[in-house]
Design a protein around this motif. Sequence first.
Motif, PDB file in Angstrom:
ATOM      1  N   LEU A   1       0.826  -1.201   0.000  1.00  0.00           N
ATOM      2  CA  LEU A   1       0.000   0.000   0.000  1.00  0.00           C
ATOM      3  C   LEU A   1       0.867   1.262   0.000  1.00  0.00           C
ATOM      4  CD1 LEU A   1      -2.802   1.312   0.228  1.00  0.00           C
ATOM      5  CD2 LEU A   1      -2.604   1.071   2.709  1.00  0.00           C
ATOM      6  N   GLU A   2       1.889   1.241   0.834  1.00  0.00           N
ATOM      7  CA  GLU A   2       2.776   2.398   0.903  1.00  0.00           C
ATOM      8  C   GLU A   2       4.205   1.944   1.153  1.00  0.00           C
ATOM      9  OE1 GLU A   2       2.275   3.686   5.553  1.00  0.00           O
ATOM     10  OE2 GLU A   2       0.691   4.297   4.157  1.00  0.00           O
ATOM     11  N   SER A   3       5.119   2.744   0.658  1.00  0.00           N
ATOM     12  CA  SER A   3       6.543   2.554   0.911  1.00  0.00           C
ATOM     13  C   SER A   3       7.091   3.904   1.337  1.00  0.00           C
ATOM     14  CB  SER A   3       7.266   2.074  -0.351  1.00  0.00           C
ATOM     15  OG  SER A   3       6.768   0.823  -0.754  1.00  0.00           O
ATOM     16  N   ALA A   4       8.144   3.881   2.147  1.00  0.00           N
ATOM     17  CA  ALA A   4       8.699   5.131   2.651  1.00  0.00           C
ATOM     18  C   ALA A   4      10.173   5.258   2.309  1.00  0.00           C
ATOM     19  CB  ALA A   4       8.516   5.222   4.164  1.00  0.00           C
ATOM     20  N   LEU A   5      10.555   6.472   1.966  1.00  0.00           N
ATOM     21  CA  LEU A   5      11.947   6.862   1.814  1.00  0.00           C
ATOM     22  C   LEU A   5      12.159   8.060   2.732  1.00  0.00           C
ATOM     23  CD1 LEU A   5      12.445   6.736  -2.067  1.00  0.00           C
ATOM     24  CD2 LEU A   5      13.325   5.115  -0.371  1.00  0.00           C
ATOM     25  N   TYR A   6      13.404   8.367   2.979  1.00  0.00           N
ATOM     26  CA  TYR A   6      13.739   9.463   3.880  1.00  0.00           C
ATOM     27  C   TYR A   6      14.658  10.443   3.176  1.00  0.00           C
ATOM     28  CZ  TYR A   6      11.384   6.545   7.158  1.00  0.00           C
ATOM     29  OH  TYR A   6      10.418   5.804   7.774  1.00  0.00           O
ATOM     30  N   ALA A   7      14.395  11.730   3.404  1.00  0.00           N
ATOM     31  CA  ALA A   7      15.170  12.790   2.769  1.00  0.00           C
ATOM     32  C   ALA A   7      15.229  13.975   3.727  1.00  0.00           C
ATOM     33  CB  ALA A   7      14.519  13.213   1.456  1.00  0.00           C
TER      34      ALA A   7
ATOM     35  N   PHE B   1       3.826  13.279   0.546  1.00  0.00           N
ATOM     36  CA  PHE B   1       3.316  11.992   0.082  1.00  0.00           C
ATOM     37  C   PHE B   1       2.951  12.097  -1.397  1.00  0.00           C
ATOM     38  CE2 PHE B   1       1.390  11.084   4.564  1.00  0.00           C
ATOM     39  CZ  PHE B   1       2.662  10.976   5.096  1.00  0.00           C
ATOM     40  N   PHE B   2       3.247  11.024  -2.152  1.00  0.00           N
ATOM     41  CA  PHE B   2       3.010  10.990  -3.593  1.00  0.00           C
ATOM     42  C   PHE B   2       2.142   9.799  -3.968  1.00  0.00           C
ATOM     43  CE2 PHE B   2       7.046  12.970  -2.765  1.00  0.00           C
ATOM     44  CZ  PHE B   2       7.020  14.098  -3.567  1.00  0.00           C
ATOM     45  N   ARG B   3       1.225  10.040  -4.884  1.00  0.00           N
ATOM     46  CA  ARG B   3       0.384   8.965  -5.400  1.00  0.00           C
ATOM     47  C   ARG B   3       1.111   8.301  -6.564  1.00  0.00           C
ATOM     48  NH1 ARG B   3      -3.858   7.684  -3.614  1.00  0.00           N
ATOM     49  NH2 ARG B   3      -4.394   9.705  -2.746  1.00  0.00           N
ATOM     50  N   ILE B   4       1.250   6.978  -6.476  1.00  0.00           N
ATOM     51  CA  ILE B   4       1.858   6.212  -7.570  1.00  0.00           C
ATOM     52  C   ILE B   4       0.760   5.771  -8.523  1.00  0.00           C
ATOM     53  CG2 ILE B   4       3.165   4.133  -8.166  1.00  0.00           C
ATOM     54  CD1 ILE B   4       4.520   4.433  -5.368  1.00  0.00           C
ATOM     55  N   THR B   5      -0.279   5.147  -7.975  1.00  0.00           N
ATOM     56  CA  THR B   5      -1.417   4.708  -8.776  1.00  0.00           C
ATOM     57  C   THR B   5      -2.605   4.481  -7.859  1.00  0.00           C
ATOM     58  OG1 THR B   5      -2.163   3.106 -10.443  1.00  0.00           O
ATOM     59  CG2 THR B   5      -0.833   2.242  -8.635  1.00  0.00           C
ATOM     60  N   ASP B   6      -3.772   4.448  -8.443  1.00  0.00           N
ATOM     61  CA  ASP B   6      -4.986   4.108  -7.703  1.00  0.00           C
ATOM     62  C   ASP B   6      -5.507   2.729  -8.076  1.00  0.00           C
ATOM     63  OD1 ASP B   6      -5.462   6.322  -6.004  1.00  0.00           O
ATOM     64  OD2 ASP B   6      -6.086   7.495  -7.734  1.00  0.00           O
ATOM     65  N   LEU B   7      -5.021   2.184  -9.193  1.00  0.00           N
ATOM     66  CA  LEU B   7      -5.552   0.919  -9.706  1.00  0.00           C
ATOM     67  C   LEU B   7      -4.476  -0.148  -9.765  1.00  0.00           C
ATOM     68  CD1 LEU B   7      -7.619   2.460 -12.618  1.00  0.00           C
ATOM     69  CD2 LEU B   7      -8.484   1.724 -10.402  1.00  0.00           C
TER      70      LEU B   7
ATOM     71  N   ARG C   1      -5.285  -1.050  -6.778  1.00  0.00           N
ATOM     72  CA  ARG C   1      -5.428  -0.543  -5.411  1.00  0.00           C
ATOM     73  C   ARG C   1      -4.511   0.662  -5.265  1.00  0.00           C
ATOM     74  NH1 ARG C   1      -4.869  -5.920  -5.155  1.00  0.00           N
ATOM     75  NH2 ARG C   1      -6.657  -7.078  -4.394  1.00  0.00           N
ATOM     76  N   PRO C   2      -4.830   1.563  -4.331  1.00  0.00           N
ATOM     77  CA  PRO C   2      -3.936   2.712  -4.135  1.00  0.00           C
ATOM     78  C   PRO C   2      -2.536   2.264  -3.734  1.00  0.00           C
ATOM     79  CG  PRO C   2      -6.004   2.995  -2.930  1.00  0.00           C
ATOM     80  CD  PRO C   2      -5.984   1.588  -3.438  1.00  0.00           C
ATOM     81  N   GLN C   3      -1.542   2.940  -4.295  1.00  0.00           N
ATOM     82  CA  GLN C   3      -0.144   2.751  -3.913  1.00  0.00           C
ATOM     83  C   GLN C   3       0.467   4.141  -3.768  1.00  0.00           C
ATOM     84  OE1 GLN C   3       2.057   0.189  -6.569  1.00  0.00           O
ATOM     85  NE2 GLN C   3       0.295  -1.126  -6.872  1.00  0.00           N
ATOM     86  N   VAL C   4       1.158   4.356  -2.655  1.00  0.00           N
ATOM     87  CA  VAL C   4       1.738   5.671  -2.418  1.00  0.00           C
ATOM     88  C   VAL C   4       3.189   5.558  -1.964  1.00  0.00           C
ATOM     89  CG1 VAL C   4      -0.483   6.761  -1.884  1.00  0.00           C
ATOM     90  CG2 VAL C   4       0.877   5.797  -0.045  1.00  0.00           C
ATOM     91  N   LEU C   5       3.928   6.617  -2.234  1.00  0.00           N
ATOM     92  CA  LEU C   5       5.295   6.768  -1.757  1.00  0.00           C
ATOM     93  C   LEU C   5       5.276   7.872  -0.710  1.00  0.00           C
ATOM     94  CD1 LEU C   5       8.387   6.413  -1.787  1.00  0.00           C
ATOM     95  CD2 LEU C   5       8.439   8.062  -3.682  1.00  0.00           C
ATOM     96  N   LEU C   6       5.758   7.554   0.470  1.00  0.00           N
ATOM     97  CA  LEU C   6       5.851   8.513   1.563  1.00  0.00           C
ATOM     98  C   LEU C   6       7.313   8.939   1.698  1.00  0.00           C
ATOM     99  CD1 LEU C   6       3.813   6.428   4.176  1.00  0.00           C
ATOM    100  CD2 LEU C   6       2.928   7.986   2.432  1.00  0.00           C
TER     101      LEU C   6
END
Length: 146
Positions: A12-18, A46-52, A54-59
Amino acid sequence: MTDRAPRLLGTLESALYADDLEAATRFWRDVMGLKPFQSQPGRHVFFRITDLPRPQVLLVFRAEATEVPPDADARLPVPPHGARGPGHFCLAVAPESLGVWRDHLIARGIGIEADFRWPNGARSIYLRDPAGNSIELADPAIWAGG
């Protein structure tokens, strides 16, 4: 009671740090084409990667801001988390689009760290985001049949 874990639906989500969220926003929005949908200055974007399907986001978080435990009366009591040093994030790309992606990145001054084919023939391109995270664009077939 069962010994088997319940079924997962996927990531559902993945996180990177900056440390520099403005540079991260410019990279993920302007170079990678992701749409930012939520931000808190100095803490996250937070960034939306895709909604289909299922939602996938990059935090993208500033680790320093997420290491602080929430207040006892916090509305969203998310536990502290964070990482130090470069992470890794891979985006699935249609195999026929990898050459186009390579040209797109080079045209924007993004260095290609590696571009190769895995033993099964699938291709990956590696680059770095402004925070030094290893970013991979890959044909999903790299994991097929394994």
